[in-house]
Design an enzyme around this catalytic site. Structure first.
Site, short mmCIF file in Angstrom:
data_model
loop_
_atom_site.label_atom_id
_atom_site.label_comp_id
_atom_site.label_asym_id
_atom_site.label_seq_id
_atom_site.Cartn_x
_atom_site.Cartn_y
_atom_site.Cartn_z
N GLU A 206 -2.99 10.07 -2.60
CA GLU A 206 -4.28 10.42 -1.59
C GLU A 206 -3.97 10.39 0.01
O GLU A 206 -3.04 9.47 0.27
CB GLU A 206 -5.07 9.01 -1.83
CG GLU A 206 -6.22 9.35 -2.99
CD GLU A 206 -7.21 8.27 -3.08
OE1 GLU A 206 -8.10 8.33 -4.04
OE2 GLU A 206 -7.45 7.66 -2.20
N HIS A 324 3.00 -3.68 -9.31
CA HIS A 324 1.95 -4.34 -9.96
C HIS A 324 2.66 -4.92 -11.44
O HIS A 324 2.18 -6.11 -11.47
CB HIS A 324 0.78 -3.67 -10.47
CG HIS A 324 0.26 -2.79 -9.42
ND1 HIS A 324 -0.31 -1.61 -9.46
CD2 HIS A 324 0.04 -3.21 -8.15
CE1 HIS A 324 -1.02 -1.24 -8.31
NE2 HIS A 324 -0.76 -2.00 -7.54
N HIS A 399 -5.08 -6.23 -8.28
CA HIS A 399 -4.52 -4.95 -8.07
C HIS A 399 -5.29 -3.75 -7.71
O HIS A 399 -5.02 -2.69 -7.52
CB HIS A 399 -3.30 -4.49 -9.18
CG HIS A 399 -3.83 -3.99 -10.30
ND1 HIS A 399 -4.56 -4.63 -11.17
CD2 HIS A 399 -3.46 -2.77 -10.85
CE1 HIS A 399 -5.01 -3.70 -12.21
NE2 HIS A 399 -4.27 -2.86 -11.99
#
Lengths: 476, 150
Positions: A206, A324, A399
Site C-alpha cells: 500500500e 507477527h 496486529h
C-alpha cells in the site's frame, strides 16, 4: 464471550482464573465491547496455552484475539527453557514471520494524487502478486541456504537494498540461530520461484498518506507529518514458511503420540525447546523468519525501482520492519529478575518500549514502531511500543482486526469489481489479480481496527503515533 | 421418496470456519471421499472447470489413522502444486492398511498455473487438523473433511 468466565481487573484488562491443569492464569487485554464480541473459544484456547510446560506469567490475548490453530490468533505466551519451557509450531502459525514493513518516501500526498493511477499500474506491473506469480529470483539450493542463513542481510548483499535497511528491522534483518539444514528440501523447492512475491489473501503493498498525528514526539522521530507518504508491505515467508509449519506440526503431533502426551488439541502440539525436536523446529523457524525478512527486502527493492521511475528524486528509507508470527528468545524482567524467555507471538506484534537496546538510535527514544494494517481500503495505524507494555505483555501488541465474516459470506455480499469501483470513488486505487479475492477482502468483511488500536493504547501496550489512509493498494 | 442422483454422486462441499474454509469430500468409499476433499481444496483456489487435467503427478503418504492420512494427503498435494506451480482438478486415491496404519498412493491431474485462464483467487497455505473427521455417514457413504488455512 461469556463474561462470567472472566474477572475484570480494569476496563482493559480481564483475567481468566487458573483452574484445572492451567499453570498460570489467562489475561485478555481488550475493551468490554471487544471481549463481548470474542468467541468463548478464545478463552478455551488460552486455557490450553496456560497448561503448557514452562509457561511464565500468563497466557495473553491481545485486543484482536480470535480463534486460531491451537493458540489463539492475537496470542502471546512466554516460556522459560530452563524450566522445561516449550516451543510450539501452533504458537507461531503457518505463515511464519508474516509481518509489515513501512518505508518513508519524502513525498507528499499531492505528489501521489497527481500520478495516482500511473503509480498504481506501475506497482502492479512490478510487484509479483497472487497465486502462481513468480519472483524474478530463482534460487538454486546453495543460494537458498545463503538466503535462509542471511535473511534481509543476504538480500542487501545480493543488491536488493541498502545497509541502513538492516538496522531498521527486528534482529538487524537476520536471525542468527537459523539452521537451513533443518528446513526440508521440499520446503526449499516450494520456495524456489517465490522469492520476492507478495502472495495473496490479506497480503498487500500500500501507498499511504498520514492523515492524523497523535503523538508529536514519536511522529517526528518516525519522520511522519500530515500528508507525508509512506509505503507499507505486508507479507510473510511464502511457501517455505507454510511447509516448515506443516512439516514440524506433524512431527510434534507424532512425537506427542509416541511419548503418550495427551494433547487438548493437535494444533497445540509442542516440544521442549531443550530437545532435539524443539531445537530442530527452532532452527527451521528462524530460517523461515529469514525467508520472510529476505522476501520483504526484495519487495522493498522492487518498490524503490518503481518509485524511481515516476519520482526519481524520492528516496525510500526503511522506517521499520515488524513480524507477527514468531517465537523469539528475549530477555525480560519478571518479578524484578531478568529472565531469558522464548516469547511466542502469533498474530501479535513485538512492541519494544523506549530505550530498548535492540532499537536503532534514531528510534530508541520513541520506542519501536508497530504497524497495524486496517482492512483493504481503510485506515492503518502506526503505534510505538511502551515501557508499560514490556511488563504487561512481554513487549507485545495487536496486529490487526480479525474478520467479521467468512470469505464465502463476503463473496455473496460483494462483487470484487464493485468494491474496486467504490474504493476508486473514495480516492483509493486498487490493483489486483483477482476480483473474487478482492470481494473476500472487502472493507466490510473485517472488524474495525480503530477499536482494536484504541484498546491496545488504553491497555498501555502501545501509543498511537499516526493514522494513515491508503492511496494505492496492490493485492494478489 | 425419489432417488436423488445429484446427492448420491461423490461431491465436495465447503463449510464456514472462522477466517478460513472447511473442505468436505463425500463419496461411496473413503478413497472417493479423499479425492473429493482434494477437489474441494483446489476449488478454494479457482474454478475447477478451468483446470485441464493434462499432466499427472503421483503422491504417496502414510499415517497411523485415516484422519491424519487425510491431512497428509492434502498437504502433499499443496506441496506438489506449490513446487511445480500447478493447479489440480482430478484425483485418484487408493488406500490400504499397512504396518498398523494406512498408506495412500494417489495421483493428481492438472496443469501449470495460467493466471489469465484460471483466475486463481487465493492461495491455500496448509491443511490443518481443525474440524478433522473421516468416517462413515448414516447412509453408508464416507466423509472426509478438515479446515484449510488461506
Amino acid at each position: 464471550m461469556d463474561f462470567s468466565l472472566l474477572e475484570k481487573v480494569s476496563n482493559h484488562e480481564w483475567r481468566l482464573p487458573r483452574s484445572g491443569a492451567m499453570r498460570v492464569p489467562g489475561v485478555l487485554y481488550a475493551s468490554q465491547a471487544l471481549i463481548r464480541d470474542m468467541d468463548d473459544a478464545v478463552a478455551e484456547q488460552l486455557r490450553g496455552v496456560a497448561e503448557l510446560p514452562g509457561i511464565v506469567g500468563a497466557a495473553l490475548a491481545m485486543p484482536d484475539a480470535h480463534w486460531g490453530y491451537g493458540f489463539p490468533i492475537g496470542g502471546v505466551a512466554a516460556f522459560d527453557p530452563k524450566e522445561g519451557g516449550i516451543i510450539s509450531a501452533g504458537g507461531v502459525g503457518f505463515d511464519i514471520a508474516c509481518g509489515v514493513r513501512t518505508l518513508r518516501t519524502g513525498l507528499h500526498e499531492e505528489d501521489i494524487l497527481a500520478r495516482q493511477g500511473e503509480l498504481a499500474d506501475l506497482l502492479f506491473a512490478r510487484i509479483p502478486a497472487g497465486v502462481g506469480s513468480t519472483g524474478m529470483l530463482k534460487l538454486n539450493m546453495k543460494e537458498m541456504d545463503r538466503m535462509l542463513r542471511g535473511g534481509a542481510e543476504w538480500a542487501v548483499s545480493a543488491g536488493y537494498g541498502e545497509a541502513a535497511d538492516l538496522s531498521h528491522a527486528e534482529e538487524g534483518g537476520r536471525m542468527d540461530l537459523a539452521e537451513p539444514d533443518k528446513v526440508s528440501d521440499h520446503a526449499k523447492k516450494r520456495q524456489q520461484a517465490e522469492m520476492g512475491t507478495l502472495g495473496s489473501g490479506n497480503h498487500y503493498l500500500e501507498v499511504q498518506a498520514v492523515d492524523q498525528v497523535y503523538e508529536a514526539d514519536a511522529a517526528v522521530a518516525y519522520g511522519l507529518s500530515p500528508g507525508a507518504v509512506v509505503v507499507s508491505i505486508h507479507c510473510g515467508s511464502r511457501g517455505l514458511g507454510h511447509q516448515v509449519a506443516t512439516d514440524y506440526g506433524k512431527r510434534m503431533v507424532n512425537e506427542a503420540a509416541r511419548a503418550k502426551i495427551k494433547l487438548r488439541d493437535r494444533e497445540l502440539a509442542y516440544a521442549p525447546l531443550d530437545s532435539d525436536l524443539g531445537q530442530a523446529y527452532f532452527g527451521a523457524m528462524n530460517a523461515a523468519i529469514n525467508c520472510a525478512l529476505g522476501n520483504r527486502q526484495v519487495l522493498t527493492h522492487l518498490a524503490r525501482l518503481a518509485f524511481a521511475e515516476l519520482f526519481p528524486r524520492a528516496a525510500l528509507p526503511l522506517l521499520y520492519d515488524v513480524c507477527h508470527n514468531t517465537a523469539k528468545l528475549e530477555t525480560h524482567v519478571v518479578d524484578g529478575k531478568k529472565r531469558r524467555l522464548l516469547v511466542h507471538r502469533k498474530g501479535a506484534t513485538r512492541a519494544f518500549g523506549p530505550g530498548h537496546p535492540s532499537l536503532p538510535p534514531d528510534l530508541r527514544p520513541a520506542g519501536q514502531p508497530v504497524f497495524i494494517g486496517g482492512s483493504m481500503g481503510t485506515a492503518s495505524y502506526i503505534l510505538a511500543g511502551t515501557e508499560e507494555g514490556m511488563s504487561r505483555s512481554f513487549g507485545s501488541a495487536c496486529h490487526g482486526a480479525g474478520r467479521a465474516m467468512s470469505r464465502k459470506q463476503a463473496t455473496k455480499r460483494w462483487k470484487g469489481r464493485e468494491v474496486v469501483e467504490q474504493l476508486h470513488r473514495q480516492g483509493v486505487e486498487i490493483r489486483t489479480t483477482s476480483f473474487r479475492g478482492v470481494a473476500e477482502e472487502a472493507p466490510g468483511a473485517y472488524k474495525d481496527v480503530a477499536e482494536v488500536v484504541e484498546a491496545t493504547r488504553a491497555a498501555g501496550l502501545a501509543r498511537i503515533v499516526a493514522r494513515v489512509r491508503p492511496l494505492v493498494c496492490v493485492k494478489g | 421418496m425419489g432417488y436423488n442422483r445429484a446427492m448420491a454422486a461423490p461431491r465436495y462441499e465447503h463449510f464456514h470456519h472462522k477466517a478460513d474454509i472447511g473442505v468436505r469430500g463425500i463419496g461411496d468409499t473413503v478413497e472417493q471421499a479423499f479425492a473429493q476433499a482434494a477437489r474441494g481444496m483446489f476449488a478454494v483456489v479457482c474454478d475447477l472447470r478451468r483446470v485441464r487435467a493434462t499432466a499427472e503427478v503421483s503422491v504417496a503418504c502414510s499415517a497411523p489413522d485415516l484422519e491424519l492420512l487425510l491431512v497428509d494427503w492434502l498437504s502433499a498435494l499443496l506441496l506438489e502444486a506449490g513446487s511445480r506451480r500447478m493447479l489440480f482438478s482430478r484425483f485418484s486415491v487408493l488406500i490400504h492398511e499397512q504396518d498398523g496404519g494406512f498408506a495412500l498412493s494417489g495421483a493428481a491431474r492438472g496443469e501449470p498455473v495460467d493466471r489469465e485462464r484460471h483466475r486463481p483467487r487465493v492461495e491455500v497455505k496448509a491443511a490443518t487438523w481443525a474440524e478433522l473427521a473421516v468416517g462413515p455417514l448414516p447412509d453408508g457413504r464416507w466423509v472426509a473433511q478438515c479446515v484449510v488455512d488461506v
